[in-house]
Scaffold this motif. Sequence first.
Motif, PDB file in Angstrom:
ATOM      1  N   ARG A   1       5.432   0.240   4.028  1.00  0.00           N
ATOM      2  CA  ARG A   1       3.997   0.483   4.198  1.00  0.00           C
ATOM      3  C   ARG A   1       3.763   1.931   4.600  1.00  0.00           C
ATOM      4  O   ARG A   1       4.573   2.522   5.299  1.00  0.00           O
ATOM      5  CB  ARG A   1       3.445  -0.457   5.268  1.00  0.00           C
TER       6      ARG A   1
ATOM      7  N   THR B   1       0.180   4.942   4.956  1.00  0.00           N
ATOM      8  CA  THR B   1      -1.276   5.052   5.041  1.00  0.00           C
ATOM      9  C   THR B   1      -1.738   6.279   4.273  1.00  0.00           C
ATOM     10  O   THR B   1      -1.114   7.340   4.344  1.00  0.00           O
ATOM     11  CB  THR B   1      -1.725   5.159   6.508  1.00  0.00           C
TER      12      THR B   1
ATOM     13  N   THR C   1      -9.441   5.778   5.572  1.00  0.00           N
ATOM     14  CA  THR C   1      -8.041   5.532   5.877  1.00  0.00           C
ATOM     15  C   THR C   1      -7.677   4.168   5.312  1.00  0.00           C
ATOM     16  O   THR C   1      -8.326   3.163   5.618  1.00  0.00           O
ATOM     17  CB  THR C   1      -7.811   5.567   7.398  1.00  0.00           C
ATOM     18  N   THR C   2      -6.660   4.140   4.465  1.00  0.00           N
ATOM     19  CA  THR C   2      -6.362   2.955   3.658  1.00  0.00           C
ATOM     20  C   THR C   2      -4.880   2.620   3.719  1.00  0.00           C
ATOM     21  O   THR C   2      -4.039   3.493   3.509  1.00  0.00           O
ATOM     22  CB  THR C   2      -6.760   3.234   2.189  1.00  0.00           C
ATOM     23  N   PRO C   3      -4.543   1.352   3.985  1.00  0.00           N
ATOM     24  CA  PRO C   3      -3.122   0.963   3.957  1.00  0.00           C
ATOM     25  C   PRO C   3      -2.601   0.916   2.520  1.00  0.00           C
ATOM     26  O   PRO C   3      -3.339   0.581   1.585  1.00  0.00           O
ATOM     27  CB  PRO C   3      -3.123  -0.425   4.598  1.00  0.00           C
TER      28      PRO C   3
ATOM     29  N   PHE D   1       1.416   0.616   0.111  1.00  0.00           N
ATOM     30  CA  PHE D   1       2.837   0.249   0.181  1.00  0.00           C
ATOM     31  C   PHE D   1       3.549   0.681  -1.079  1.00  0.00           C
ATOM     32  O   PHE D   1       2.930   0.927  -2.120  1.00  0.00           O
ATOM     33  CB  PHE D   1       3.004  -1.266   0.384  1.00  0.00           C
TER      34      PHE D   1
ATOM     35  N   ASN E   1      -2.800  -1.295  -0.387  1.00  0.00           N
ATOM     36  CA  ASN E   1      -2.488  -2.640   0.112  1.00  0.00           C
ATOM     37  C   ASN E   1      -3.787  -3.413   0.321  1.00  0.00           C
ATOM     38  O   ASN E   1      -4.211  -3.672   1.455  1.00  0.00           O
ATOM     39  CB  ASN E   1      -1.682  -2.543   1.410  1.00  0.00           C
ATOM     40  N   ARG E   2      -4.379  -3.795  -0.795  1.00  0.00           N
ATOM     41  CA  ARG E   2      -5.668  -4.495  -0.734  1.00  0.00           C
ATOM     42  C   ARG E   2      -5.740  -5.469  -1.903  1.00  0.00           C
ATOM     43  O   ARG E   2      -5.770  -5.065  -3.070  1.00  0.00           O
ATOM     44  CB  ARG E   2      -6.798  -3.475  -0.814  1.00  0.00           C
TER      45      ARG E   2
ATOM     46  N   GLU F   1      -4.973  -7.242   3.154  1.00  0.00           N
ATOM     47  CA  GLU F   1      -3.623  -6.755   2.901  1.00  0.00           C
ATOM     48  C   GLU F   1      -2.767  -7.907   2.380  1.00  0.00           C
ATOM     49  O   GLU F   1      -2.955  -9.062   2.773  1.00  0.00           O
ATOM     50  CB  GLU F   1      -3.024  -6.171   4.178  1.00  0.00           C
TER      51      GLU F   1
ATOM     52  N   GLU G   1       5.260  -7.951   7.636  1.00  0.00           N
ATOM     53  CA  GLU G   1       5.225  -6.556   7.217  1.00  0.00           C
ATOM     54  C   GLU G   1       6.323  -6.237   6.202  1.00  0.00           C
ATOM     55  O   GLU G   1       7.498  -6.496   6.447  1.00  0.00           O
ATOM     56  CB  GLU G   1       5.358  -5.646   8.442  1.00  0.00           C
TER      57      GLU G   1
END
Length: 129
Positions: free
Chosen positions: A24, A26, A33-35, A37, A50-51, A58, A63
Amino acid sequence: MAATGKPSIICRSRELVDRGRGIRFTVRRRGETTPAFVVRFDGAAHAYVNRCAHRSLELDWIEGDFFDAFGEHLLCATHGARYAPASGACVGGPCGGAGLVKLAVREENGDVLLEPGDDIHLIDPEAVT
Ligand code: FES
């Protein structure tokens, strides 16, 4: 519009095991701010926001746990949407034909690099010179 900036190191290539756990990270994307991977599939690194396309959650409850039990698809842990690892396309479940947002990555000198874009960059990047 052309991409700006330098590629940024996400992780070392050796950290990504084929069809194994993802890493993961960012990004800053479109001002948010977006996660995100990255995983390895059939030898190549693939990165996504990660959406989930279903409910914008997520994918991984545990994780880094993005693959299904067979290592064939990326799986959303919430309701079971499945995505093709190499393209992010929806291949089953409630994603309704909508895919994951793919991020441009490449590997060089043992590193996995996020390619810069007009609207995306790694947070706290280790810029490649
Ligand atoms: S939020 Fe991912 S399948 Fe529903």
